[in-house]
Design a protein around this motif. Sequence first.
Motif, short mmCIF file in Angstrom:
data_model
loop_
_atom_site.label_atom_id
_atom_site.label_comp_id
_atom_site.label_asym_id
_atom_site.label_seq_id
_atom_site.Cartn_x
_atom_site.Cartn_y
_atom_site.Cartn_z
N THR A 31 26.78 109.59 1.36
CA THR A 31 25.50 109.55 0.66
C THR A 31 25.01 108.11 0.50
O THR A 31 23.99 107.85 -0.12
CB THR A 31 25.60 110.22 -0.73
N ALA A 32 25.75 107.15 1.04
CA ALA A 32 25.31 105.75 1.01
C ALA A 32 24.07 105.61 1.89
O ALA A 32 24.02 106.18 2.97
CB ALA A 32 26.42 104.84 1.53
N PRO A 33 23.06 104.83 1.43
CA PRO A 33 21.87 104.65 2.27
C PRO A 33 22.21 103.91 3.57
O PRO A 33 23.16 103.12 3.62
CB PRO A 33 20.95 103.81 1.38
N LEU A 48 30.41 104.10 -4.82
CA LEU A 48 29.07 103.68 -5.24
C LEU A 48 28.74 104.20 -6.64
O LEU A 48 27.58 104.14 -7.05
CB LEU A 48 28.04 104.20 -4.24
N ALA A 49 29.75 104.70 -7.34
CA ALA A 49 29.50 105.34 -8.64
C ALA A 49 28.81 104.38 -9.60
O ALA A 49 27.95 104.79 -10.40
CB ALA A 49 30.81 105.85 -9.23
N GLU A 50 29.15 103.08 -9.52
CA GLU A 50 28.59 102.12 -10.49
C GLU A 50 27.06 102.00 -10.37
O GLU A 50 26.38 101.61 -11.31
CB GLU A 50 29.22 100.74 -10.27
N PHE A 51 26.52 102.34 -9.20
CA PHE A 51 25.07 102.20 -8.99
C PHE A 51 24.29 103.43 -9.46
O PHE A 51 23.12 103.31 -9.81
CB PHE A 51 24.76 101.93 -7.52
N ILE A 56 34.40 108.48 7.72
CA ILE A 56 34.64 107.92 6.37
C ILE A 56 33.39 108.19 5.54
O ILE A 56 32.30 107.72 5.87
CB ILE A 56 34.94 106.41 6.43
N PHE A 57 33.56 108.98 4.50
CA PHE A 57 32.45 109.39 3.63
C PHE A 57 32.36 108.41 2.47
O PHE A 57 33.31 108.26 1.69
CB PHE A 57 32.71 110.81 3.12
N ILE A 58 31.21 107.74 2.35
CA ILE A 58 31.03 106.75 1.28
C ILE A 58 29.91 107.20 0.35
O ILE A 58 28.77 107.39 0.78
CB ILE A 58 30.70 105.36 1.87
N GLY A 59 30.25 107.42 -0.89
CA GLY A 59 29.29 107.83 -1.90
C GLY A 59 29.89 107.48 -3.25
O GLY A 59 30.67 106.53 -3.37
N ALA A 60 29.54 108.26 -4.28
CA ALA A 60 30.19 108.04 -5.57
C ALA A 60 31.70 108.22 -5.40
O ALA A 60 32.51 107.49 -5.97
CB ALA A 60 29.65 109.04 -6.59
N GLY A 61 32.08 109.19 -4.58
CA GLY A 61 33.46 109.36 -4.18
C GLY A 61 33.63 108.86 -2.75
O GLY A 61 32.66 108.76 -2.01
N VAL A 62 34.85 108.54 -2.40
CA VAL A 62 35.12 108.10 -1.02
C VAL A 62 36.12 109.07 -0.41
O VAL A 62 37.19 109.31 -0.98
CB VAL A 62 35.70 106.66 -1.00
N GLY A 63 35.74 109.66 0.70
CA GLY A 63 36.62 110.64 1.34
C GLY A 63 36.60 110.46 2.84
O GLY A 63 36.19 109.41 3.34
N GLY A 64 37.01 111.49 3.53
CA GLY A 64 37.02 111.37 4.98
C GLY A 64 37.37 112.67 5.65
O GLY A 64 37.64 113.68 4.99
N ALA A 65 37.31 112.64 6.97
CA ALA A 65 37.64 113.82 7.75
C ALA A 65 38.29 113.39 9.05
O ALA A 65 37.97 112.33 9.60
CB ALA A 65 36.38 114.63 8.04
N GLY A 97 44.73 100.00 -6.37
CA GLY A 97 44.24 99.40 -5.12
C GLY A 97 43.90 100.39 -4.03
O GLY A 97 43.99 100.06 -2.85
N CYS A 98 43.49 101.61 -4.39
CA CYS A 98 43.03 102.56 -3.37
C CYS A 98 41.67 102.10 -2.83
O CYS A 98 40.89 101.45 -3.54
CB CYS A 98 42.85 103.95 -3.97
N LEU A 99 41.38 102.49 -1.59
CA LEU A 99 40.09 102.15 -0.97
C LEU A 99 38.92 102.58 -1.86
O LEU A 99 37.91 101.89 -1.97
CB LEU A 99 40.00 102.83 0.41
N HIS A 100 39.08 103.74 -2.51
CA HIS A 100 38.03 104.26 -3.39
C HIS A 100 37.60 103.26 -4.45
O HIS A 100 36.41 103.13 -4.76
CB HIS A 100 38.55 105.55 -4.07
#
Length: 391
Positions: free
Chosen positions: A323-325, A274-277, A221-230, A266-269
């Motif tokens: 890209t989340a810390p 993290l775009a707001e930060f 689960i990729f967490i950053g400004a966008g949220v994706g996955g593989a 109501g998507c997980l995204h």
Amino acid sequence: MVLLGVQPTNIEADVVKFGNSAALTRTYNRAVILDALRRTESLSRVELARLSGLTPQAVRNIVEDLLAEGFVKQIGRRKGLRGQPQIEVAINPDRGYSLGFHVTGSECRYLGTNLVGDVVFEGGAFKLTSDAAEIRRSLEQIEAACSQSMQDRARLGVGIAVSAPLAMPRHREPHSDYLEQVRTIQHFFGPDTWIENDANAAAMAENLSGTAKERSDFLYIFIGAGVGGAIVRDSKLQRGYRGNAGEFGHILVDPNGPQCHCGNRGCLHTYLSLAEFGDRIDRLGSDDGEIKAWLARAVPPLTRAIVTLENAFDPDRIILGGTAPGWLLELLLAGVQEILPSTCTDEAHQRVEISRLGTTSALLGASALPLLNLMTPHPGLLTKQSLEGMR
Ligand SMILES: [Zn+2]
């Protein structure tokens, strides 16, 4: 199916269509040996034969070839419990390197890694303008600096991670306006150039040198400004019919939730982005009110999504990264573990883990793409069509 000339996705159909030959089978078996070695510190030829199912003679021949080409090296004998100590072989990290690029919009970061995923060329970043000639000039400088730094080590390929969907858009997503620049990079480096979206690339970094090094079946689960996955099964990325598999950011966790750019609600995204930060994320800490509010909003939907994914895929592990810390991922995981339903808690292992590769995972993954292509025994290696990409 996938733009920009990514590797064929329907490999099983290719096997039927093209058949195979002794030379292709050798290429496949060689990847089997490299795959076994890359997941371990070192192995003897006897262990390789046992793990691979190949005959001892076949293993000896392949190892001899790999030694001659410098892909593996002998590292002496290990004393076993019984019998003669065996000479062990291991991947030779310095046989070559791969260059990775991560395109995030107007900026492109780059670095180089060796055969085991260690950074050997620190790299940097350059601006991606709309002027193709300017991009080529930047690439010429990077290539010259890298060649000087790597000296006689061979470049085994180039990987590009793109923070944008590469497949046919299923959602009403804003389409990337920098794919032309990506094509410029691809054309500059030629046929041994691999392209993936950033979530897939990050998952491949985990597979080469991260948390999932010893795993073949896992979700990322990729967490950053966008949220994706593989989705990785048998060490291979799963792309789905239209190439959109792994878009976990659009798992619907609440039909009455906030509006998402894909058109649904109501998507997980909408909870996890993290775009707001923006760039401020590095200046915030776990005690910051904004972070606490974000966590309170993000943890329950993420937990629901994880349960859905576990039921749908039954993965060995789910890895949280992007890209989340790291400190934020730790807080997220702690929150998830507090409320995760107990259906699987009798398992000895931890079901959800955090990436240890840091915020450059997509960039490391870009560089991992050509290396894994070399060392992963997928059925496509048994076809003439895929031999092109296997030099
Ligand atoms: Zn959505």
